[in-house]
Scaffold this motif. Structure first.
Motif, mmCIF file in Angstrom:
data_model
loop_
_atom_site.group_PDB
_atom_site.id
_atom_site.type_symbol
_atom_site.label_atom_id
_atom_site.label_comp_id
_atom_site.label_asym_id
_atom_site.label_seq_id
_atom_site.Cartn_x
_atom_site.Cartn_y
_atom_site.Cartn_z
ATOM 1 N N ASP A 1 30.400 14.872 37.261
ATOM 2 C CA ASP A 1 29.990 15.128 38.641
ATOM 3 C C ASP A 1 30.816 14.320 39.634
ATOM 4 N N ARG A 2 30.993 14.896 40.809
ATOM 5 C CA ARG A 2 31.766 14.227 41.866
ATOM 6 C C ARG A 2 31.175 12.870 42.221
ATOM 7 N N LEU A 3 29.851 12.758 42.247
ATOM 8 C CA LEU A 3 29.218 11.509 42.675
ATOM 9 C C LEU A 3 29.133 10.478 41.560
ATOM 10 N N THR A 4 29.414 10.880 40.327
ATOM 11 C CA THR A 4 29.354 9.970 39.183
ATOM 12 C C THR A 4 30.723 9.363 38.938
ATOM 13 N N ALA A 5 30.764 8.074 38.684
ATOM 14 C CA ALA A 5 32.024 7.396 38.353
ATOM 15 C C ALA A 5 32.136 7.254 36.845
ATOM 16 N N GLY A 6 33.369 6.931 36.390
ATOM 17 C CA GLY A 6 33.539 6.604 34.983
ATOM 18 C C GLY A 6 34.515 7.476 34.236
ATOM 19 N N LEU A 7 34.313 7.583 32.940
ATOM 20 C CA LEU A 7 35.313 8.125 32.025
ATOM 21 C C LEU A 7 35.355 9.645 32.020
ATOM 22 N N ALA A 8 36.579 10.173 32.087
ATOM 23 C CA ALA A 8 36.799 11.617 32.003
ATOM 24 C C ALA A 8 38.012 11.859 31.117
ATOM 25 N N LEU A 9 37.909 12.882 30.272
ATOM 26 C CA LEU A 9 38.968 13.220 29.322
ATOM 27 C C LEU A 9 39.680 14.497 29.769
ATOM 28 N N PHE A 10 41.022 14.440 29.788
ATOM 29 C CA PHE A 10 41.849 15.589 30.147
ATOM 30 C C PHE A 10 42.789 15.906 28.988
ATOM 31 N N VAL A 11 43.202 17.165 28.926
ATOM 32 C CA VAL A 11 44.097 17.630 27.870
ATOM 33 C C VAL A 11 45.444 17.958 28.484
ATOM 34 N N VAL A 12 46.521 17.471 27.861
ATOM 35 C CA VAL A 12 47.859 17.560 28.461
ATOM 36 C C VAL A 12 48.429 18.974 28.387
ATOM 37 N N HIS A 13 48.277 19.657 27.240
ATOM 38 C CA HIS A 13 48.884 20.981 27.058
ATOM 39 C C HIS A 13 47.817 22.015 26.687
ATOM 40 N N PRO A 14 47.978 23.252 27.115
ATOM 41 C CA PRO A 14 46.996 24.296 26.796
ATOM 42 C C PRO A 14 46.782 24.502 25.304
ATOM 43 N N ALA A 15 47.796 24.238 24.484
ATOM 44 C CA ALA A 15 47.667 24.455 23.044
ATOM 45 C C ALA A 15 46.562 23.604 22.423
ATOM 46 N N HIS A 16 46.265 22.456 23.026
ATOM 47 C CA HIS A 16 45.249 21.560 22.479
ATOM 48 C C HIS A 16 43.915 21.649 23.232
ATOM 49 N N ARG A 17 43.862 22.461 24.272
ATOM 50 C CA ARG A 17 42.672 22.481 25.131
ATOM 51 C C ARG A 17 41.416 22.843 24.342
ATOM 52 N N GLY A 18 41.510 23.879 23.527
ATOM 53 C CA GLY A 18 40.327 24.370 22.832
ATOM 54 C C GLY A 18 39.700 23.358 21.898
ATOM 55 N N VAL A 19 40.508 22.627 21.128
ATOM 56 C CA VAL A 19 39.934 21.718 20.138
ATOM 57 C C VAL A 19 39.233 20.531 20.802
#
Length: 311
Positions: free
Chosen positions: A145-163
């Motif tokens: 959420d926008r109002l929540t701070a802290g840890l977020a995980l992102f995926v660099v390439h689309p090939a790995h997004r699903g897993v």
């Protein structure tokens, strides 16, 4: 069965970390030109705006910029950048905690949305990271959420997004949050809250149904208390929108500075960053689905209301 049409790569680069608009012209249609289609399809935009964009070569097809009189060709693709409205800058840094060839873990500040939505487009974690780190294919593995701070995980390439997205969908990520809320000595903690949460599109607050099977589960633990406030550890087993905020409010201990639960308050000014929601995504832990490595990340942020000033 409806056929899926795979779009060719965009001929336009991102702008401020934002992808161009992509449109596929309907197979059935009687528009004489692309310009006529756009004016009909997007009536809220003045037709003169499309005239100016076409004259400047800002609307592209698969072969390049389209001329003002380009004929309508059913099934073809086009791309253009929408005009971005000015946004109030969120004046807090987005800290990168981990980066490798597959994932990026960041420590997000309060008030910064994770992904573009509504009036928050360029002032989002995704747009900032794509632009600042030159990672145009970056995508979120989950949403904070926008109002929540802290840890977020992102995926660099689309090939790995699903897993990596599947880790969250399959509940294979251990998520811990911290929150500051009123202290109620009569409340028996720890406790596990289970309920059926519904979040309707266009409605700010989620709500609970008492006659439906639970679809949300949160464990609430009291870590310490002082000055009439408590510091809590929250362990969500599911990931419903506003789940922790709604469950804490239902226990009679709404999270400090929550503008939605238990009562929806008037929206603050865009440049008012004075009272952040006291909710922090503090731990992410999971087995990397590609490398098999056990990963655990901990926030470096703290909640401003703890310890209380009068403790």
């Amino acid at each position: 069965m409806r056929r899926r049409h795979h779009a060719p790569p965009s001929p336009l680069p991102q702008r401020k970390g934002i992808d161009p608009v992509r449109m596929r012209l309907p197979v059935e249609g009687a528009w004489p030109t692309v310009r006529a289609y756009l004016a009909d399809r997007l009536p809220a935009v003045p037709a003169s705006h499309f005239d100016a964009m076409l004259a400047a070569g800002e609307i592209h097809g698969e072969a390049g910029p389209l001329a003002p009189d380009t004929p309508y060709r059913p099934g073809s693709w086009l791309w253009f950048h929408r005009e971005l409205a000015p946004e109030t800058t969120v004046p807090f840094a987005l800290e990168v905690l981990h980066r490798d060839e597959r994932i990026l873990v960041v420590d997000k500040p309060h008030f910064l949305a994770t992904t573009p939505r509504g009036s928050h487009v360029t002032e989002t974690a995704l747009a900032r990271l794509r632009h600042d780190l030159d990672l145009p294919e970056l995508s979120p593995a989950h949403r904070l959420d926008r109002l929540t701070a802290g840890l977020a995980l992102f995926v660099v390439h689309p090939a790995h997004r699903g897993v990596y997205q599947s880790l969250f969908a399959d509940r294979l990520v251990r998520k811990e949050y911290q929150a500051v809320a009123p202290y109620r000595p009569e409340l028996a903690l720890p406790t596990t809250v289970r309920s059926h949460i519904v979040k309707e599109r266009g409605v700010i607050a989620a709500h609970e149904l008492t006659d439906a099977a639970p679809n949300a589960e949160s464990r609430v633990e009291l870590l310490e208390h002082a000055g009439g406030l408590g510091r809590y550890r929250l362990l969500p087993a599911t990931g419903r929108t506003h789940q922790l905020r709604l469950h804490m409010s239902g226990l009679g201990i709404p999270i400090l500075n929550d503008p939605v639960y238990p009562v929806v308050l008037p929206e603050s000014a865009p440049d008012d960053f004075s009272d952040p929601l006291q909710l922090l995504a503090s731990v992410l832990a999971f087995t990397d689905p590609v490398s098999g490595e056990e990963l655990r990340f901990t926030t470096r942020r703290t909640l401003a209301a703890w310890p209380p000033a009068d403790a």
